[in-house]
Every structure is written in structure tokens, then in C-alpha cells.
Design a protein around this motif. Structure first.
Motif, mmCIF file in Angstrom:
data_model
loop_
_atom_site.group_PDB
_atom_site.id
_atom_site.type_symbol
_atom_site.label_atom_id
_atom_site.label_comp_id
_atom_site.label_asym_id
_atom_site.label_seq_id
_atom_site.Cartn_x
_atom_site.Cartn_y
_atom_site.Cartn_z
ATOM 1 N N ARG A 265 -34.796 -14.975 -97.047
ATOM 2 C CA ARG A 265 -34.327 -13.870 -96.216
ATOM 3 C C ARG A 265 -34.031 -14.352 -94.799
ATOM 4 O O ARG A 265 -34.744 -15.184 -94.266
ATOM 5 C CB ARG A 265 -35.408 -12.773 -96.140
ATOM 6 C CG ARG A 265 -35.862 -12.255 -97.476
ATOM 7 C CD ARG A 265 -37.083 -11.363 -97.321
ATOM 8 N NE ARG A 265 -36.754 -10.081 -96.722
ATOM 9 C CZ ARG A 265 -37.651 -9.201 -96.283
ATOM 10 N NH1 ARG A 265 -38.933 -9.481 -96.344
ATOM 11 N NH2 ARG A 265 -37.273 -8.053 -95.762
ATOM 12 N N TRP A 266 -32.984 -13.818 -94.206
ATOM 13 C CA TRP A 266 -32.721 -14.128 -92.801
ATOM 14 C C TRP A 266 -32.825 -12.886 -91.917
ATOM 15 O O TRP A 266 -32.602 -12.940 -90.712
ATOM 16 C CB TRP A 266 -31.382 -14.838 -92.621
ATOM 17 C CG TRP A 266 -30.221 -14.314 -93.405
ATOM 18 C CD1 TRP A 266 -29.760 -14.786 -94.606
ATOM 19 C CD2 TRP A 266 -29.331 -13.244 -93.037
ATOM 20 N NE1 TRP A 266 -28.651 -14.071 -95.015
ATOM 21 C CE2 TRP A 266 -28.370 -13.124 -94.065
ATOM 22 C CE3 TRP A 266 -29.253 -12.387 -91.941
ATOM 23 C CZ2 TRP A 266 -27.342 -12.174 -94.036
ATOM 24 C CZ3 TRP A 266 -28.242 -11.436 -91.893
ATOM 25 C CH2 TRP A 266 -27.297 -11.339 -92.929
ATOM 26 N N SER A 267 -33.206 -11.767 -92.511
ATOM 27 C CA SER A 267 -33.485 -10.533 -91.785
ATOM 28 C C SER A 267 -34.386 -9.685 -92.657
ATOM 29 O O SER A 267 -34.503 -9.924 -93.866
ATOM 30 C CB SER A 267 -32.185 -9.781 -91.466
ATOM 31 O OG SER A 267 -32.446 -8.503 -90.918
ATOM 32 N N ASP A 268 -35.023 -8.672 -92.053
ATOM 33 C CA ASP A 268 -35.786 -7.735 -92.881
ATOM 34 C C ASP A 268 -34.868 -6.728 -93.559
ATOM 35 O O ASP A 268 -35.295 -5.989 -94.443
ATOM 36 C CB ASP A 268 -36.885 -7.027 -92.073
ATOM 37 C CG ASP A 268 -36.401 -6.413 -90.773
ATOM 38 O OD1 ASP A 268 -35.228 -6.622 -90.401
ATOM 39 O OD2 ASP A 268 -37.203 -5.730 -90.098
ATOM 40 N N HIS A 269 -33.591 -6.689 -93.153
ATOM 41 C CA HIS A 269 -32.562 -5.901 -93.833
ATOM 42 C C HIS A 269 -31.697 -6.851 -94.666
ATOM 43 O O HIS A 269 -31.693 -8.062 -94.450
ATOM 44 C CB HIS A 269 -31.660 -5.194 -92.825
ATOM 45 C CG HIS A 269 -32.336 -4.152 -92.011
ATOM 46 N ND1 HIS A 269 -32.165 -2.807 -92.212
ATOM 47 C CD2 HIS A 269 -33.210 -4.265 -90.965
ATOM 48 C CE1 HIS A 269 -32.888 -2.128 -91.331
ATOM 49 N NE2 HIS A 269 -33.528 -2.993 -90.565
ATOM 50 N N THR A 270 -30.956 -6.282 -95.590
ATOM 51 C CA THR A 270 -29.995 -7.075 -96.357
ATOM 52 C C THR A 270 -28.594 -6.562 -96.078
ATOM 53 O O THR A 270 -28.416 -5.379 -95.775
ATOM 54 C CB THR A 270 -30.295 -6.999 -97.857
ATOM 55 O OG1 THR A 270 -29.528 -7.994 -98.551
ATOM 56 C CG2 THR A 270 -29.977 -5.640 -98.445
ATOM 57 N N PRO A 271 -27.570 -7.398 -96.141
ATOM 58 C CA PRO A 271 -26.193 -6.911 -95.953
ATOM 59 C C PRO A 271 -25.788 -5.954 -97.059
ATOM 60 O O PRO A 271 -26.242 -6.072 -98.215
ATOM 61 C CB PRO A 271 -25.355 -8.194 -96.007
ATOM 62 C CG PRO A 271 -26.301 -9.310 -95.759
ATOM 63 C CD PRO A 271 -27.607 -8.858 -96.322
ATOM 64 N N VAL A 272 -24.929 -5.024 -96.698
ATOM 65 C CA VAL A 272 -24.310 -4.120 -97.660
ATOM 66 C C VAL A 272 -22.811 -4.345 -97.563
ATOM 67 O O VAL A 272 -22.227 -4.224 -96.482
ATOM 68 C CB VAL A 272 -24.657 -2.646 -97.355
ATOM 69 C CG1 VAL A 272 -23.991 -1.723 -98.364
ATOM 70 C CG2 VAL A 272 -26.173 -2.433 -97.366
ATOM 71 N N VAL A 273 -22.188 -4.700 -98.693
ATOM 72 C CA VAL A 273 -20.810 -5.170 -98.706
ATOM 73 C C VAL A 273 -19.967 -4.263 -99.622
ATOM 74 O O VAL A 273 -20.342 -4.023 -100.779
ATOM 75 C CB VAL A 273 -20.721 -6.626 -99.207
ATOM 76 C CG1 VAL A 273 -19.293 -7.143 -99.115
ATOM 77 C CG2 VAL A 273 -21.681 -7.524 -98.425
ATOM 78 N N VAL A 274 -18.857 -3.781 -99.111
ATOM 79 C CA VAL A 274 -17.983 -2.881 -99.879
ATOM 80 C C VAL A 274 -16.551 -3.391 -99.811
ATOM 81 O O VAL A 274 -16.063 -3.773 -98.746
ATOM 82 C CB VAL A 274 -18.059 -1.442 -99.355
ATOM 83 C CG1 VAL A 274 -17.146 -0.514 -100.166
ATOM 84 C CG2 VAL A 274 -19.501 -0.907 -99.411
ATOM 85 N N ASP A 275 -15.863 -3.358 -100.952
ATOM 86 C CA ASP A 275 -14.444 -3.688 -101.037
ATOM 87 C C ASP A 275 -13.648 -2.398 -101.069
ATOM 88 O O ASP A 275 -13.880 -1.523 -101.927
ATOM 89 C CB ASP A 275 -14.139 -4.498 -102.291
ATOM 90 C CG ASP A 275 -14.705 -5.902 -102.239
ATOM 91 O OD1 ASP A 275 -15.031 -6.384 -101.129
ATOM 92 O OD2 ASP A 275 -14.823 -6.531 -103.309
ATOM 93 N N TYR A 276 -12.699 -2.266 -100.134
ATOM 94 C CA TYR A 276 -11.830 -1.105 -100.058
ATOM 95 C C TYR A 276 -10.393 -1.549 -100.369
ATOM 96 O O TYR A 276 -9.869 -2.464 -99.723
ATOM 97 C CB TYR A 276 -11.874 -0.485 -98.664
ATOM 98 C CG TYR A 276 -13.222 0.068 -98.280
ATOM 99 C CD1 TYR A 276 -13.576 1.379 -98.594
ATOM 100 C CD2 TYR A 276 -14.157 -0.702 -97.590
ATOM 101 C CE1 TYR A 276 -14.818 1.903 -98.240
ATOM 102 C CE2 TYR A 276 -15.387 -0.191 -97.215
ATOM 103 C CZ TYR A 276 -15.711 1.117 -97.548
ATOM 104 O OH TYR A 276 -16.953 1.619 -97.194
ATOM 105 N N ALA A 277 -9.756 -0.925 -101.343
ATOM 106 C CA ALA A 277 -8.402 -1.302 -101.762
ATOM 107 C C ALA A 277 -7.383 -0.582 -100.906
ATOM 108 O O ALA A 277 -6.808 0.438 -101.292
ATOM 109 C CB ALA A 277 -8.195 -0.994 -103.233
ATOM 110 N N ILE A 278 -7.169 -1.094 -99.706
ATOM 111 C CA ILE A 278 -6.155 -0.484 -98.822
ATOM 112 C C ILE A 278 -5.171 -1.567 -98.390
ATOM 113 O O ILE A 278 -5.416 -2.757 -98.533
ATOM 114 C CB ILE A 278 -6.789 0.169 -97.592
ATOM 115 C CG1 ILE A 278 -7.585 -0.844 -96.766
ATOM 116 C CG2 ILE A 278 -7.687 1.333 -97.982
ATOM 117 C CD1 ILE A 278 -8.030 -0.310 -95.439
#
Length: 278
Positions: A265-278
Motif C-alpha cells: 500500500r502507498w496510502s490508506d486509501h486506494t485509487p478508484v479508476v473509471v473509464d468513460y467512453a466520450i
């Protein structure tokens, strides 16, 4: 050939210099992110540019108090314009709200990096949190009117539903899961018993994470450093993509990049990643 979806990520880095020392750079190199919202930056703009590299365009709003909070948005595209004001002028929102518009082909996407106060029930810290949430709720309709393609991302420090906190019973009187806090999300995306919940209820915004995951526990985005919280997945889902309906309709993929092990871990949070088809 269809164009590549726009990949937008959010991450509370818990101090970006420390995050890079622990491996954030390797994650970013591998993830092919187009726009990255950051919270708890706790660094200067020069630090950010040095860590991320010159290929990133960076807008940054540091906190009034040095070494605290701080939000930024880094992008492969240059920000067309950015704004940092939120709410009444006497309210200090520095380091907690940053909007930027990006021209993506023929479209314009508005991205917000937000860091809501953690709060503390029954104290002035909680009052500051409610002041911020009031300002955020008031801003959302204007934001959608400004641009129908908009997303508010970040550490919003509220678990909306019981599904969002593993130990919800033990936290009903704790900041982050107070009924008054959760009511803001009822008004933004709808209450869970509303037949139009997350589909036009409230202000009409969409909790992309819940829409993608469905009616399941989590997936969580924050775990305490202490004890066995991470190993036992005793977490909270408090990092969001809240998308306008038009942008939410373009979602192609949602991912919570949970580390494979505690020591990765590099933070106590984790990244949230979303792909948007625009």
C-alpha cells in the motif's frame, strides 16, 4: 477503430511525497490514466510537478494551513479553466474543492477533486464538515447546468449506505456514518428505498461505484493502518465518482485498485479508476 475511453482516477494520497516513496509512481506508470484527481496532497505545486513529470498538466489548490489537505488535478490534457471557490466567501474551502474543465475532442468534461472534512461528532470539526457538505450540495445543480458532462471525485468522508462500511453497526454514532451526513447523499443520489435511487432520484447524480458494483458489500476504498483492518477487509467506501447522468451513461469500466498486500500500500486509501467512453 473506436477511440480509447477517457480514464479518470481519484486517489487520496495521504501525502504525495510519502506515496511516491512507497510506490505510487509504479502504479501510475502502469495504469494509463488520462485525468487524476488527488486529495491530501500536502505538498507544493513544484513538488507535484517534480514527482509526476512534465508530461502532466497540473492544477493545484493547497490548504491555507501548510502541510494539511490540498487537492489537485493532473491531466494529459491542459485544463481549459479551473475554479476553486465553494460556498460563502467567509468559508475557507482552500485545499478541499477544485474544479477544472478539459476539452476532450469535441466535448468538454468538468472534473472536481474534493476532500470533505473527516469531522468529529459533537465538535466544531463536525460543524465545518456540514458547512462544506451544504456548499457542495448547493453547487451540484449549478455544476451540471454549467456542463452536463461532470464528475465530482474524491474522499467524501461519508459512507452512504450500510453496504459501504463493513462494521456499520459500530459506527452509527461516528463521523462518516451519521444519519445527518448520509442524508446529504440521499438528496444527491437518492435514498436506497427510493425506486429511482441512483437513477434520477435526488439531484440526479449517479454514484458510479454503487451503480457498477451493485448491491454488495463495498468494494471498500479506505482501511485503517492499524491492526488487521486491511487483511480482514474491514474497510469503508468513502472515495467516490459522483457523475452527472449524461457522463454516467458513458461508463465502460469501474475499478478499485486495492493493493495485493498490506506492505504494498502507498496510502490508506486506494485509487478508484473509471473509464468513460466520450
Amino acid at each position: 477503430m473506436p477511440s480509447k475511453p477517457l480514464r479518470i482516477a481519484t486517489a487520496n494520497v495521504n501525502g504525495i511525497r510519502a506515496a511516491f516513496r512507497k510506490g505510487m509512481g509504479a502504479w501510475l506508470d502502469a495504469r494509463d490514466v488520462d485525468i487524476l484527481a488527488l486529495q491530501e496532497v500536502r505538498a507544493s505545486t513544484e513538488d507535484l510537478q517534480g514527482l509526476l513529470g512534465d508530461e502532466w498538466d497540473i492544477v493545484h489548490d493547497p490548504a491555507t494551513a501548510k502541510g494539511r489537505a490540498g487537492v489537485a488535478i493532473a491531466s494529459r490534457h491542459r485544463a481549459h479553466i479551473h475554479r476553486v471557490e465553494l460556498g460563502a466567501t467567509e468559508f475557507d474551502s482552500a485545499g478541499r474543492w477544485l474544479e477544472a474543465d478539459y476539452e476532450i475532442g469535441t466535448q468538454v468534461v468538468t472534473v472536481v477533486s474534493a476532500y470533505v472534512h473527516s469531522g468529529e461528532a459533537g465538535t466544531e470539526k463536525q460543524h465545518a464538515k456540514y458547512t462544506f457538505l451544504d456548499a457542495m450540495e448547493a453547487r451540484l445543480p449549478a455544476l451540471q447546468k454549467h456542463n452536463p458532462l461532470a464528475v465530482v471525485m474524491g474522499d467524501l468522508n461519508v459512507g452512504h449506505r450500510k453496504l459501504d462500511i463493513r462494521n456499520w453497526r459500530g459506527n452509527v454514532k461516528r463521523a462518516g456514518f451519521l444519519p445527518e451526513e448520509r442524508a446529504y447523499f440521499d438528496r444527491i443520489v437518492g435514498a436506497e428505498d427510493d425506486p429511482r435511487y441512483n437513477d434520477g432520484a435526488g439531484l440526479g447524480w449517479v454514484d458510479v461505484g454503487r451503480k457498477a458494483a451493485g448491491e454488495v458489500d463495498g468494494p471498500y476504498t479506505w482501511w485503517s493502518w492499524r491492526g488487521q483492518a486491511f487483511d480482514n477487509d474491514t474497510g469503508w467506501r468513502i472515495d467516490y465518482h459522483l457523475a452527472s447522468p449524461a457522463l454516467a451513461a458513458t461508463v465502460k469500466n469501474y475499478a478499485v485498485d486495492r493493493a495485493a498486500a498490506y506492505d504494498e500500500r502507498w496510502s490508506d486509501h486506494t485509487p478508484v479508476v473509471v473509464d468513460y467512453a466520450i
